[in-house]
Design a protein around this motif. Structure first.
Motif, mmCIF file in Angstrom:
data_model
loop_
_atom_site.group_PDB
_atom_site.id
_atom_site.type_symbol
_atom_site.label_atom_id
_atom_site.label_comp_id
_atom_site.label_asym_id
_atom_site.label_seq_id
_atom_site.Cartn_x
_atom_site.Cartn_y
_atom_site.Cartn_z
ATOM 1 N N ASP A 128 59.837 -28.710 40.558
ATOM 2 C CA ASP A 128 59.323 -28.130 40.154
ATOM 3 C C ASP A 128 58.515 -28.626 38.369
ATOM 4 O O ASP A 128 59.775 -29.139 37.722
ATOM 5 C CB ASP A 128 59.432 -26.128 40.163
ATOM 6 N N ARG A 184 54.415 -28.455 48.507
ATOM 7 C CA ARG A 184 54.855 -26.763 47.228
ATOM 8 C C ARG A 184 56.080 -27.390 48.093
ATOM 9 O O ARG A 184 56.970 -25.910 48.445
ATOM 10 C CB ARG A 184 53.744 -26.374 47.062
ATOM 11 N N ASN A 230 56.105 -22.373 34.918
ATOM 12 C CA ASN A 230 56.137 -23.150 35.657
ATOM 13 C C ASN A 230 54.951 -23.973 36.493
ATOM 14 O O ASN A 230 54.508 -22.838 36.882
ATOM 15 C CB ASN A 230 56.563 -22.024 37.151
ATOM 16 N N VAL A 246 58.132 -27.464 35.045
ATOM 17 C CA VAL A 246 58.486 -25.741 34.307
ATOM 18 C C VAL A 246 58.729 -26.684 32.400
ATOM 19 O O VAL A 246 58.542 -27.716 31.860
ATOM 20 C CB VAL A 246 59.722 -25.187 34.250
ATOM 21 N N ARG A 252 60.169 -26.292 49.094
ATOM 22 C CA ARG A 252 60.732 -24.655 49.148
ATOM 23 C C ARG A 252 62.022 -25.206 49.496
ATOM 24 O O ARG A 252 62.453 -24.602 49.857
ATOM 25 C CB ARG A 252 59.385 -23.857 48.803
ATOM 26 N N THR A 279 53.689 -25.443 39.137
ATOM 27 C CA THR A 279 53.870 -26.279 39.443
ATOM 28 C C THR A 279 54.414 -24.977 40.746
ATOM 29 O O THR A 279 54.424 -25.089 41.778
ATOM 30 C CB THR A 279 54.208 -27.517 40.088
ATOM 31 N N ARG A 280 54.224 -23.993 40.578
ATOM 32 C CA ARG A 280 54.571 -23.221 41.399
ATOM 33 C C ARG A 280 53.899 -22.547 42.783
ATOM 34 O O ARG A 280 53.941 -22.801 43.526
ATOM 35 C CB ARG A 280 54.647 -21.457 40.977
ATOM 36 N N THR A 281 52.363 -22.096 42.183
ATOM 37 C CA THR A 281 51.792 -22.426 43.958
ATOM 38 C C THR A 281 50.761 -23.724 44.002
ATOM 39 O O THR A 281 50.247 -23.653 45.149
ATOM 40 C CB THR A 281 50.461 -21.421 43.343
ATOM 41 N N ASP A 330 61.743 -18.291 45.459
ATOM 42 C CA ASP A 330 60.736 -19.034 45.001
ATOM 43 C C ASP A 330 59.757 -19.236 43.912
ATOM 44 O O ASP A 330 58.758 -19.621 43.740
ATOM 45 C CB ASP A 330 59.574 -18.815 45.962
ATOM 46 N N ALA A 331 60.432 -18.231 42.640
ATOM 47 C CA ALA A 331 60.818 -18.561 41.844
ATOM 48 C C ALA A 331 60.596 -20.416 40.858
ATOM 49 O O ALA A 331 59.990 -20.584 40.068
ATOM 50 C CB ALA A 331 61.200 -17.960 40.501
ATOM 51 N N VAL A 332 61.532 -21.137 41.074
ATOM 52 C CA VAL A 332 61.475 -22.273 41.438
ATOM 53 C C VAL A 332 62.339 -23.326 41.931
ATOM 54 O O VAL A 332 62.986 -22.919 43.341
ATOM 55 C CB VAL A 332 62.753 -22.396 39.674
ATOM 56 N N ARG A 333 61.730 -24.203 42.632
ATOM 57 C CA ARG A 333 61.813 -24.839 43.282
ATOM 58 C C ARG A 333 62.260 -26.859 42.906
ATOM 59 O O ARG A 333 61.758 -27.012 41.738
ATOM 60 C CB ARG A 333 60.694 -25.397 44.440
#
Length: 416
Positions: free
Chosen positions: A198, A118, A241, A200, A122, A243-245, A192-195
């Motif tokens: 990710d 992650r 999302n 979604v 980022r 896979t954000r965390t 860091d809302a979307v990378r």
């Protein structure tokens, strides 16, 4: 004629000397690059730009110092002006190449082919966006410097600056959508809302972020289609999302079965099937009756996997296996429609003509006070306790908190 020949020979000699010098330096850096990643990237990505810049500079100095006999002539001024433009363009190319080398060297420290990537994704997203912005700024500045070498442009520079406010307003109104997407792209990169990479869910489609630019985002859908959306979409429209965390996610498999289904046996069968596959990450395996209305009950099997792709396959495996288990091992638990026919002279207690008071049973079915761990989503295990605190909050000292219950609308409510 001899003076012109001398100038040509001087320019060719300077270009040859520059090429030889750059070639020797390139060989030396290639050997040293076996031990240094920075030198290796430098020899691979910046060799051509260094070569062109060195040749143009050498030719410019050779022409400038070998044309003293033609000072003030128009052709000398034109040639030197063209060489200055070439020097500006080649220098901008060299600066861009050096920045790309530095960015690639920095990105090499962050691997994205590992499970917990992650932070690397980022950093990669931010560096890629910075690279695009940097290249755009360098191009604009280079064009501005090249235009300022013309005397006519320098003469109207003051007028341009005085009218910059009006021009800026007009340009902002004309390019409102474009500028909005550019600022949205910068916001996505640093919020860091979307990378990149990710997973979604947008517009009802499930996929991964394949490309993220200043103006648009490319989503690779699970069936290899590409969904291209403006960057402003992700700042103005809700999206999921996964896979954000972290990459690990939970998934469900729903079953409508008859009331006679043995829930505990079905729960044990779920545990057995997830433990027999490597798709399960060992975190969550819960089977619960989430609804009991009408002629069937609804059972939800909740399982977890390390990533979204594995979760999809795991849900299919669980669904297929439990469907076969109910069909083969518990055929009486298949969904059914009940209809009973009676006569007026019947002695059955449910007949409208002869209603009877039902007899009250003295004994009651025992209630299981401590359900097994795989029957509890919020509690019963370390992962369940952490999930309970995340949704309900930690219990205060001396207080007892019951497990959360699912409300009719699907939300989790706490009972005190």
């Amino acid at each position: 004629m001899q003076n012109y020949l001398t100038t040509v020979v001087a320019a060719l000699g300077a270009a040859t000397a520059a090429l030889l010098l750059v070639g020797v330096a390139h060989r030396v850096m290639r050997r040293l690059g076996r031990r240094s990643l920075l030198l290796s990237e430098l020899t691979e990505h910046a060799h051509r730009s260094i070569q062109v810049t060195a040749v143009v500079l050498a030719v410019q100095f050779a022409v400038r110092f070998s044309t003293g006999y033609a000072v003030g002539t128009p052709w000398r001024q034109i040639v030197l002006h063209l060489l200055v433009l070439c020097v500006i363009a080649s220098t901008a190319w060299l600066v861009t190449s050096l920045l790309v080398v530095v960015e690639d060297t920095a990105l090499a420290r962050f691997r994205v082919d590992v499970p917990n990537n992650r932070h690397a994704r980022r950093v990669r997203t931010q560096v890629v966006m910075l690279r695009r912005v940097t290249i755009a700024v360098i191009v604009v500045l280079t064009l501005g410097v090249m235009l300022m070498t013309f005397p006519a442009v320098r003469g109207i520079g003051a007028g341009v600056l005085t009218s910059a406010g009006v021009v800026g307003v007009v340009a902002a109104l004309a390019a409102q959508s474009l500028l909005g997407n550019v600022f949205a792209g910068l916001q996505l990169a640093f919020s860091d809302a979307v990378r990149l990479d990710d997973v979604v869910v947008v517009e009802g489609e499930w996929g991964r972020i394949e490309e993220l630019t200043l103006s648009y985002v490319v989503v690779q859908i699970w069936d290899d289609r590409r969904l291209v959306l403006p960057t402003s979409y992700f700042t103005s429209t809700p999206f999921q999302n996964w896979t954000r965390t972290e990459a690990a996610v939970l998934g469900t498999a729903m079953f409508d079965v008859d009331w006679s289904v043995p829930v505990q046996a079905m729960r044990e069968e779920l545990r057995r099937v997830v433990e027999s596959t490597d798709l399960w990450d060992g975190r969550v395996c819960v089977l619960q009756v989430v609804d009991a209305t009408g002629g069937t009950i609804q059972i939800r099997a909740l399982v977890s996997a390390a990533d979204s792709g594995s979760l999809w396959d795991l849900r299919c495996v669980v669904r297929e296996h439990l469907v076969a288990w109910v069909r083969d091992q518990r055929p009486t638990a298949l969904p059914r429609m009940r209809a009973e026919v009676g006569e007026e002279s019947s002695t059955l207690p449910w007949q409208s003509g002869q209603l009877r008071r039902p007899t009250r049973r003295s004994g009651r079915a025992p209630i299981e006070s401590n359900p097994p761990d795989d029957a509890r989503l919020f509690g019963g295990s370390d992962d369940g306790d952490a999930r309970s605190e995340a949704f309900v909050g930690p219990a205060e000292d001396g207080e007892h908190r019951e497990e959360p219950a699912e409300a009719p609308n699907g939300r989790v409510e706490a009972r005190r």
